[in-house]
Design an enzyme around this catalytic site. Structure first.
Site, PDB file in Angstrom:
ATOM      1  N   ASN A 132     -71.382  15.568 -10.403  1.00 50.20           N
ATOM      2  CA  ASN A 132     -69.938  16.097  -9.959  1.00 50.20           C
ATOM      3  C   ASN A 132     -68.762  15.278 -10.343  1.00 50.20           C
ATOM      4  O   ASN A 132     -68.965  14.150 -10.407  1.00 50.20           O
ATOM      5  CB  ASN A 132     -69.902  16.417  -8.651  1.00 50.20           C
ATOM      6  CG  ASN A 132     -69.559  15.263  -7.775  1.00 50.20           C
ATOM      7  OD1 ASN A 132     -68.078  15.250  -7.575  1.00 50.20           O
ATOM      8  ND2 ASN A 132     -70.411  14.735  -7.085  1.00 50.20           N
TER       9      ASN A 132
ATOM     10  N   PHE B  10     -62.098  15.064  -5.347  1.00 51.63           N
ATOM     11  CA  PHE B  10     -61.137  15.309  -4.031  1.00 51.63           C
ATOM     12  C   PHE B  10     -60.458  16.829  -3.935  1.00 51.63           C
ATOM     13  O   PHE B  10     -59.278  16.826  -3.467  1.00 51.63           O
ATOM     14  CB  PHE B  10     -60.535  14.171  -3.538  1.00 51.63           C
ATOM     15  CG  PHE B  10     -61.082  13.125  -3.117  1.00 51.63           C
ATOM     16  CD1 PHE B  10     -62.531  12.977  -2.882  1.00 51.63           C
ATOM     17  CD2 PHE B  10     -60.268  11.932  -2.683  1.00 51.63           C
ATOM     18  CE1 PHE B  10     -63.173  11.900  -2.204  1.00 51.63           C
ATOM     19  CE2 PHE B  10     -61.075  10.761  -2.202  1.00 51.63           C
ATOM     20  CZ  PHE B  10     -62.343  10.794  -2.045  1.00 51.63           C
TER      21      PHE B  10
ATOM     22  N   SER C 171     -65.921   7.402  -4.147  1.00 55.27           N
ATOM     23  CA  SER C 171     -65.920   8.375  -5.090  1.00 55.27           C
ATOM     24  C   SER C 171     -65.693   7.892  -6.439  1.00 55.27           C
ATOM     25  O   SER C 171     -64.379   7.001  -6.852  1.00 55.27           O
ATOM     26  CB  SER C 171     -65.221   9.436  -4.803  1.00 55.27           C
ATOM     27  OG  SER C 171     -65.125  10.462  -5.806  1.00 55.27           O
TER      28      SER C 171
ATOM     29  N   ASN D  57     -64.724   9.674  -8.900  1.00 58.90           N
ATOM     30  CA  ASN D  57     -64.013  10.574  -9.698  1.00 58.90           C
ATOM     31  C   ASN D  57     -62.494  10.660  -9.269  1.00 58.90           C
ATOM     32  O   ASN D  57     -61.859  11.639  -9.543  1.00 58.90           O
ATOM     33  CB  ASN D  57     -64.582  12.208  -9.216  1.00 58.90           C
ATOM     34  CG  ASN D  57     -65.994  12.016  -9.373  1.00 58.90           C
ATOM     35  OD1 ASN D  57     -66.486  11.849 -10.606  1.00 58.90           O
ATOM     36  ND2 ASN D  57     -66.773  12.511  -8.570  1.00 58.90           N
ATOM     37  N   THR D  58     -61.877   9.566  -8.837  1.00 58.28           N
ATOM     38  CA  THR D  58     -60.525   9.526  -8.465  1.00 58.28           C
ATOM     39  C   THR D  58     -60.252   8.113  -9.119  1.00 58.28           C
ATOM     40  O   THR D  58     -60.634   7.193  -8.642  1.00 58.28           O
ATOM     41  CB  THR D  58     -60.175   9.692  -7.088  1.00 58.28           C
ATOM     42  OG1 THR D  58     -60.199  10.834  -6.403  1.00 58.28           O
ATOM     43  CG2 THR D  58     -58.776   9.165  -6.831  1.00 58.28           C
TER      44      THR D  58
ATOM     45  N   LYS E  83     -67.741   4.434   3.645  1.00 63.63           N
ATOM     46  CA  LYS E  83     -68.943   4.836   2.491  1.00 63.63           C
ATOM     47  C   LYS E  83     -68.703   4.276   1.511  1.00 63.63           C
ATOM     48  O   LYS E  83     -67.440   4.052   0.915  1.00 63.63           O
ATOM     49  CB  LYS E  83     -68.760   6.534   2.415  1.00 63.63           C
ATOM     50  CG  LYS E  83     -69.831   7.080   1.497  1.00 63.63           C
ATOM     51  CD  LYS E  83     -69.650   8.465   1.520  1.00 63.63           C
ATOM     52  CE  LYS E  83     -71.086   9.200   0.770  1.00 63.63           C
ATOM     53  NZ  LYS E  83     -71.011  10.533   0.984  1.00 63.63           N
TER      54      LYS E  83
ATOM     55  N   ASN F 179     -72.504   6.486  -1.616  1.00 60.00           N
ATOM     56  CA  ASN F 179     -72.242   7.532  -2.467  1.00 60.00           C
ATOM     57  C   ASN F 179     -72.862   7.702  -3.824  1.00 60.00           C
ATOM     58  O   ASN F 179     -74.150   7.252  -3.894  1.00 60.00           O
ATOM     59  CB  ASN F 179     -70.817   7.274  -2.687  1.00 60.00           C
ATOM     60  CG  ASN F 179     -69.871   8.750  -2.679  1.00 60.00           C
ATOM     61  OD1 ASN F 179     -70.032   9.551  -3.361  1.00 60.00           O
ATOM     62  ND2 ASN F 179     -68.633   8.640  -2.102  1.00 60.00           N
TER      63      ASN F 179
END
Length: 346
Positions: A110, A114, A172, A174-175, A207, A236
């Site tokens: 993915n 967020f 994460s 993805n940021t 996390k 994560n």
């Protein structure tokens, strides 16, 4: 798994993954899947950072980002739920498509970024939702924020009255540059700010990513101990693509699911030698044996999410019942099993 759930899963897997995810949440809200309620025994009952859990198998963040199905999920067999991630302001996330099933690998990639309705709406839903088990919120930062560290404290302040714990998510992939906050100095400042905003004294978890080297893990453990947080969630998603077979293996984003199990469990075990804080093991759990392995590697509790794509929402109850059988065979309660196989993984 019931015949109706098998048929529903088969139908959902024919759809775009993100659409299927939304329909699964809607099905939960509408009561399409019979739910067993919380699963617990004396062997399974666990205390995590002062929070009493009916069992140590939790829902990982990301499945119910916007706290839309808290009640039904709390009756699905989980011992605790983690909702979110939530950011101060609503955020659309990255462009679609941004979720990919790697069926051959029992995995997913993915790059959501967020996407969520914002903490105001999420907190309102949490206030209205009844949960049969403890629930927490994954704290995030807006992509365009001028002060990402302050965003985590903002989300906590607004949501705190309606949750039992919170998790700071700096891992994460993805940021852009979010993982930079895992560095010791930045992390110390961020966690200090969150703890100062923690007026209710909630357990605060951190996390972390599975792609950290030994020195980075040692730094994180030191900062965690210094700042007084309650524990660490390991881990994560990963940026690694080692051993994947799916044609989607080269998609950008974080990999979750079965291929992450060994990598995340090694990080978990190493971390358990560096801190006495309780750990939550996440990454690749799809069976009772894998949940038990993470506990024996050093986790006080575990979480899952991607496995439900392939095993359905009632998988949590199945894993929990079978985990109880494994504990019975070994003559242990869950807390006694924590870390018994640590040396195997380190």
């Amino acid at each position: 798994m019931s015949l109706s759930e098998r048929l529903g899963l088969a139908a959902l897997r024919r759809l775009d993954p993100e659409l299927a995810h939304g329909l699964a949440l809607k099905g939960l809200r509408l009561g399409f899947v019979p739910l067993p309620g919380p699963v617990t025994t004396g062997r399974l009952r666990t205390k995590l950072a002062g929070v009493v859990l009916p069992n140590p198998v939790g829902l990982a963040a990301g499945f119910d980002k916007n706290a839309e199905a808290v009640g039904p999920l709390s009756r699905a067999g989980f011992g605790f739920l983690e909702l979110g991630a939530a950011t101060p302001r609503p955020q659309g996330g990255n462009p679609k498509p941004r979720l990919f099933r790697l069926t051959e690998d029992e995995a997913a990639i993915n790059r959501f970024g967020f996407n969520n309705a914002g903490v105001e709406i999420i907190a309102r839903r949490l206030a209205a939702a009844k949960s049969a088990v403890p629930r927490g919120l994954n704290l995030g930062a807006n992509k365009d924020s001028a002060d990402r560290a302050a965003d985590f404290a903002t989300v906590l302040s607004q949501a705190a009255p309606h949750i039992d714990f919170a998790t700071v998510n700096v891992s994460s992939p993805n940021t852009e540059k979010l993982r930079d906050l895992q560095g010791a100095e930045a992390l110390r400042a961020l966690l200090t700010g969150v703890m100062q905003a923690n007026e209710r004294g909630l357990p605060i978890f951190l996390k972390i990513a599975p792609d950290l080297d030994d020195q980075a893990l040692a730094d994180i453990a030191g900062v965690a101990d210094e700042t007084g947080i309650a524990g660490i969630v390991a881990t994560n998603t990963t940026l690694s693509r080692e051993g994947l077979r799916s044609p989607f293996r080269d998609q950008q984003g974080g990999l979750s699911g079965k291929p992450l199990f060994e990598r995340s469990t090694r990080v978990l075990a190493k971390l358990s030698t560096l801190t006495k804080l309780p750990l939550i093991g996440v990454g690749g759990v799809s069976s009772a044996e894998e949940a038990y392995a993470k506990i024996r590697a050093g986790a006080s509790a575990v979480q899952l999410y991607t496995a439900m794509v392939y095993g359905g929402v009632t998988l949590a109850a199945q894993i929990t019942r079978e985990l109880d059988d494994l504990l019975l065979q070994d003559g242990l309660i869950a807390a006694q099993a924590v870390g018994l196989d640590r040396d195997r993984w380190t």
